[in-house]
Design an enzyme around this catalytic site. Structure first.
Site, PDB file in Angstrom:
ATOM      1  N   CYS A  16       0.756   4.716   2.450  1.00 58.37           N
ATOM      2  CA  CYS A  16       1.905   4.871   3.349  1.00 58.37           C
ATOM      3  C   CYS A  16       2.541   6.250   3.192  1.00 58.37           C
ATOM      4  CB  CYS A  16       2.934   3.772   3.102  1.00 58.37           C
ATOM      5  SG  CYS A  16       2.489   2.197   3.854  1.00 58.37           S
ATOM      6  N   ALA A  17       2.603   6.750   1.963  1.00 60.69           N
ATOM      7  CA  ALA A  17       3.179   8.078   1.741  1.00 60.69           C
ATOM      8  C   ALA A  17       2.365   9.140   2.473  1.00 60.69           C
ATOM      9  CB  ALA A  17       3.233   8.387   0.243  1.00 60.69           C
ATOM     10  N   LEU A  40       0.856  -1.188   0.000  1.00 62.59           N
ATOM     11  CA  LEU A  40       0.000   0.000   0.000  1.00 62.59           C
ATOM     12  C   LEU A  40       0.894   1.241   0.000  1.00 62.59           C
ATOM     13  CD1 LEU A  40      -2.645  -1.154   2.638  1.00 62.59           C
ATOM     14  CD2 LEU A  40      -2.894  -1.120   0.150  1.00 62.59           C
ATOM     15  N   HIS A  41       1.631   1.433  -1.084  1.00 58.76           N
ATOM     16  CA  HIS A  41       2.609   2.513  -1.152  1.00 58.76           C
ATOM     17  C   HIS A  41       1.979   3.899  -1.004  1.00 58.76           C
ATOM     18  CE1 HIS A  41       5.660  -0.367  -2.176  1.00 58.76           C
ATOM     19  NE2 HIS A  41       4.979  -0.763  -3.234  1.00 58.76           N
ATOM     20  N   ASP A  42       0.917   4.170  -1.748  1.00 60.67           N
ATOM     21  CA  ASP A  42       0.320   5.506  -1.706  1.00 60.67           C
ATOM     22  C   ASP A  42      -0.241   5.844  -0.328  1.00 60.67           C
ATOM     23  OD1 ASP A  42       1.070   5.782  -4.337  1.00 60.67           O
ATOM     24  OD2 ASP A  42      -0.920   5.397  -5.156  1.00 60.67           O
TER      25      ASP A  42
END
Length: 105
Positions: free
Chosen positions: A37-38, A33-35
């Protein structure tokens, strides 16, 4: 995430996530869940363990083009130019994500 609420945004998110292949990196139980997390780092940086590193992007031809290269152990001797987020307090992250999504329509 379905337990976070009954809004349309959560429903769409769950629909989208249901189409994402489960990653072998996560034992077939989830996906990165990269986005989120950002955004979580902007809201709650205390959930992450940061580390300063030398980071570069391979711009040469070939299959590695675009690959991010992180020198975690300072083997290159290059100066640190980025902060890499190494670990995440996952339980607290999902609480934050659920709370914020529950506020959406």
């Amino acid at each position: 995430l379905k337990q976070a609420g009954m809004g349309q945004c959560i429903a769409k998110l769950c629909d989208i996530q249901a189409t994402v292949p489960l990653g072998p990196r996560f034992g077939g139980t989830g996906a990165a869940l990269h986005d989120p997390c950002a955004i979580a780092w902007l809201i709650r940086p205390d959930l992450f363990t940061p580390r300063d590193c030398a980071v570069s992007v391979d711009l040469g031809p070939g299959p590695c083009r675009g690959r991010t290269v992180i020198d975690r152990w300072n083997r290159s001797g290059r100066p640190h130019n980025a902060t890499v987020l190494q670990t995440l307090q996952a339980d607290d992250f999902f609480v934050l994500l659920s709370e914020r999504l529950a506020r959406l329509p």
